[in-house]
Design an enzyme around this catalytic site. Structure first.
Site, short mmCIF file in Angstrom:
data_model
loop_
_atom_site.label_atom_id
_atom_site.label_comp_id
_atom_site.label_asym_id
_atom_site.label_seq_id
_atom_site.Cartn_x
_atom_site.Cartn_y
_atom_site.Cartn_z
N ASN A 193 0.85 -1.23 0.02
CA ASN A 193 0.15 -0.05 -0.04
C ASN A 193 0.96 1.13 -0.11
O ASN A 193 2.11 1.20 -0.06
CB ASN A 193 -0.92 0.09 1.08
CG ASN A 193 -0.35 -0.03 2.46
OD1 ASN A 193 0.86 0.57 2.51
ND2 ASN A 193 -0.84 -0.46 3.53
N LEU A 214 -3.93 1.99 -3.53
CA LEU A 214 -4.19 3.39 -3.46
C LEU A 214 -5.50 3.64 -2.88
O LEU A 214 -6.17 4.73 -2.70
CB LEU A 214 -4.19 4.26 -4.75
CG LEU A 214 -2.96 3.92 -5.61
CD1 LEU A 214 -3.18 4.64 -6.89
CD2 LEU A 214 -1.91 4.47 -4.89
N ASP A 245 -6.30 -7.85 1.74
CA ASP A 245 -6.14 -9.39 1.49
C ASP A 245 -7.04 -9.70 0.23
O ASP A 245 -6.32 -10.32 -0.48
CB ASP A 245 -6.65 -10.12 2.84
CG ASP A 245 -5.81 -9.83 4.03
OD1 ASP A 245 -4.58 -9.41 3.82
OD2 ASP A 245 -6.23 -10.02 5.09
#
EC number: 2.7.1.15
Length: 298
Positions: A193, A214, A245
């Site tokens: 991330n 994002l 996930d």
């Protein structure tokens, strides 16, 4: 845009090497400040663990999935095994060890944001056994995360790489200190991330394919053929737990379609996951992903 090295298979075969937990989800108005007590509105017990969550997401997205993890000998471990089998996730190569299964305590606030604390339990004892290595050499790709011992992850990545299997590393949670350089060196595809990307900084330059989530803005791919950005559907999130996930699992299940299409499917799936409470059961099916993609194109 073509896919990097991967074995050929009509239906993608994915091995997920990682954690499996029992999640205790507490709903709160906001997380407590240091020294403060807050009341929770509810407590739920749900299946979780980044590895198990990603395995379920990949299976629901259409892949043939084997999960390799470490379960406790307690009742929780038995329940979680049964749940994965019902999701059509194979467990060849998984372990059962003395002691409790891993758990996670998750605070979810009114905005859908979450805070997670994980006592690893049996996850700390995961190792690459002969049975697990046999699985890792007969799949199209391996997906790992960082909730299990680093040595075991490196062993799994190396065994898969030597067999010509595509390796995907979801670099989460970010280690608080140093970590083996092989976690990056053995990754064909790295999933991070924005915060994790900042933590890694220049070290990302050594990875061939980097995928960055994002949040509500979608996701970005950076690789040998340039950069691709894809949007996510606009949704009102109920719970963001597990969305990352789901993104990683669907990305692995879709990578054979090429990075751009895999990214689009994963971004849509991650958004849909925020509409369902809890991490373990929030992954959409392949049909739901296709419907959302059609709506996004329209």
């Amino acid at each position: 845009m073509s896919s990097p090295r991967a074995k050929s298979s009509a239906v993608p075969r994915v091995a997920v090497f990682g954690s499996v937990n029992q999640d205790f989800v507490l709903r709160v108005q906001r997380p407590p400040h240091p020294g403060e007590t807050v009341l929770a509105r509810s407590l739920e017990r749900l299946p979780g663990g980044k590895g198990a969550n990603q395995a379920v997401a990949a299976a629901r997205a259409g892949a043939v999935v084997q999960f390799i993890g470490s379960f406790g000998e307690d009742e929780v471990g038995a329940v979680l095994r049964g749940r994965l089998r019902r999701e059509k996730v194979g467990l060849t190569g998984s372990m059962t060890v003395p002691g409790p299964n891993g758990v996670a305590v998750i605070l979810v606030d009114d905005t859908g944001e979450n805070v997670v604390i994980v006592p690893p339990g049996a996850n700390d004892k995961l190792a690459l056994t002969e049975a697990a290595e046999s699985v890792l050499t007969r799949v199209d790709m391996l997906l790992c995360q960082l909730e299990v011992p680093f040595d075991a992850i490196v062993d799994a990545l190396r065994a898969s790489r030597e067999a010509g299997v595509l390796t995907i590393v979801n670099f989460s949670p970010v280690p608080p200190g140093s970590f083996p350089s092989e976690l990056l060196e053995l990754a064909d595809v790295l999933v991070v991330n924005e915060g994790e990307a900042r933590e890694l900084g220049e070290r990302l330059r050594g990875v061939r394919h980097v995928v960055t989530t994002l949040g509500a803005r979608g996701a970005r791919y950076q690789g040998p053929r340039g950069e691709v950005n894809v949007p996510s559907p606009k949704v009102q999130p109920v719970d963001t737990t597990g969305a990352g996930d789901v993104f990683a699992g669907v990305l692995a299940a879709s990578w054979h379609l090429g990075p751009e299409q895999a990214l689009r499917r994963a971004a849509v799936a991650g958004s849909l996951a925020t509409l369902v409470p809890g991490a373990g059961n929030c992954a959409p099916t392949s049909e739901e992903i296709d419907q959302a993609l059609d709506g996004l194109r329209a």
